[in-house]
Design an enzyme around this catalytic site. Sequence first.
Site, PDB file in Angstrom:
ATOM      1  N   HIS A 329       6.073  -3.083  13.115  1.00 11.25           N
ATOM      2  CA  HIS A 329       4.889  -2.276  12.002  1.00 11.25           C
ATOM      3  C   HIS A 329       4.489  -0.851  12.869  1.00 11.25           C
ATOM      4  CE1 HIS A 329       3.518  -5.044   8.726  1.00 11.25           C
ATOM      5  NE2 HIS A 329       4.140  -6.108   9.756  1.00 11.25           N
ATOM      6  N   PHE A 345      -2.754  -3.745   9.015  1.00 10.76           N
ATOM      7  CA  PHE A 345      -2.530  -5.083   8.146  1.00 10.76           C
ATOM      8  C   PHE A 345      -3.071  -4.932   6.608  1.00 10.76           C
ATOM      9  CE2 PHE A 345      -2.207  -8.127  11.849  1.00 10.76           C
ATOM     10  CZ  PHE A 345      -0.693  -8.021  11.907  1.00 10.76           C
ATOM     11  N   HIS A 358       9.827  -8.226   6.556  1.00  8.74           N
ATOM     12  CA  HIS A 358       9.540  -9.744   6.549  1.00  8.74           C
ATOM     13  C   HIS A 358      10.589 -10.619   6.217  1.00  8.74           C
ATOM     14  CE1 HIS A 358       5.360 -10.287   8.151  1.00  8.74           C
ATOM     15  NE2 HIS A 358       5.385  -8.902   7.844  1.00  8.74           N
TER      16      HIS A 358
HETATM   17 CU1  C2O Z   1       3.988  -8.112   9.032  1.00 10.14          CU
HETATM   18 CU2  C2O Z   1       1.307  -9.939   7.332  1.00 10.14          CU
HETATM   19  O1  C2O Z   1       2.334  -8.728   8.645  1.00 10.14           O
END
Ligand code: C2O
Length: 591
Positions: A329, A345, A358
């Site tokens: 991130h 986030f 993800h």
């Molecule tokens: Cu990669 Cu909910 O974060």
Amino acid sequence: MSLSHLATTTKPSATAGDNPLRRLKSVQPRVHGSKRVSYSYTTCQQKQNKDGLTEDHVVDRRNVLLGLGGMCSATATMGSQGMSALGAPLAVPDLSKCHLASDGETKINCCPPYPTANIIDFQPSGHEPMRVRKPAHLLTPFEVERFEAAITAMKNLKPDDPWSYMQQATIHCTYCNGAFDQAGTKTLLQIHGSWFFLPWHRYYLYFWERILGKLINDDTFAIPYWNWDTPQGMKMPKMYTNEKSTLYDGTRDKNHLSAVLDYKYAYNDPNPVGPEVDQVMMANMCQIDRMFKESKHHPALFMGKPLRAGQPVPTNASGSCENLHNMMHQWVGPPVSPYYNMGNFYTAARDTIFFGHHGNVDRMWDLYNKFRGGKPEFKDHDWLESEFVFYDENRQVVKVKVKDSLTPEQLRFSYQTQKLPWTDIGRKCKKVKAAKKRSAGGDVLKLSPVSEFGSQTRNVDTEIIRAIVKRPKISRTKNQKEDASEVLFIRGVDVPGGAAARFDVYVTKPIEGFVAPDLGELAGSFVKIPHGHHLSHHTEHKASLELGITRLLEDIEAEDSETLVVTIVPRHGKATIEGIDIELFDHDDDD
Ligand code: C2O
């Protein structure tokens, strides 16, 4: 199953169904010399918090399950099979009670557009065609076009449509920046930083994928994943860096658009160049390999620690998988404050690369599960029965349970089989290390004394901290190692003000109480994405960073050393830590 077989073997699908209620048994007899390590929450007393709110703690489990009452838990035990405290699964929040979320100062509306929806139970369908996710860098131009078409269709929906691109991105904010309290409590709903991290994101991607497929009328549509654990994948996949593509996001760090991904990255580090490129890729793979092996018998190290309904979210109960993921991130997002889009986030899922990232995080869980022979990571009722709510591909609000997400196959998707170049890399990693050590041979002459950590809280900001730490037991046999993992605890980690931070932890062997300049072996890292929300000052609790070192000690031939030297290297931002120690951690009966 050995790691090297993962690339080629499919496994029988596992379900947690066997015996989800088998838990809350009493604490097991301890393996000699080891103990269960507990971390305490202090929510069990009636407590006035800073805002004058009284947190009430009703301890009727059924109330919590029904979302009627708060609950409390005195002590949660990592690994949780020997739990001695009350607990309850997370229940879905009261959708009508959404409030403004915040990131520190900024107030954000992340409320979903279905406050009064009729929620139905999710039914995974066993008969649909399998969706096979492929690495982004291997997609054909046609597949990239399909993906772009689906994203474009999603972006063209009306902004208040729950399927729309922004609404879908906002879901991430909903679940992590304090839009909801857990049902019946004043405790924030937060799915990062605990054992919920992997299952929640699995479902998030699952519905996103199905909605996209629906938008292009393709029930086999599968999203691509950013294959960052293989050398060809250790940079931003091309499809995301084409400025003309709808997959492009202009907020990313321009310095990284064609750079090699370094897992040790901290904000503003230079990119690896020349011979460093190969070294960095190699080091990345060594790290992945270690992440799997070190946590094999102790899932909380990989998955994150337990969090039960009503418990305040610890600042860092994340597992190694989440800590590693945080780094990506930071690497993708803007390199300076304010950090946003991938760097924060509440905005992360606005960048389409989030879902590619993800995808691989989720694939890591799948590989980990297969590596362990398909056993559920936790048999804990409070994990398996925990619920989240999503908007599905039929425009229906559904309630999902962790227990229905334990394998991709259960959800009718899978990851295309790829070579895993890191599985047999251990020996090579050792060789590289040894060569490096030899070339620094003169260092032995520069030994310096090293003392214990002491009882003072210490700042991790500018200076390296080195401390000598006693081990509970030396020269353990293979069997003993199978019964218990050796875990390094960095106690009471705290980051002031929800800022971004990173520090790395190295382990080496002392030489008669002295230590050479070489830091030793990387045991793990603490990586924090900036994160603040309206209740953060009194709902986050300090916790330990826990790092498995059983394999590491074999690698550095320190099995017979009574003490170790632990080195904390600050990399970014400021943190404080309260102590360092090493404990043995019993495994579950069947682990
Ligand atoms: Cu990669 Cu909910 O974060």
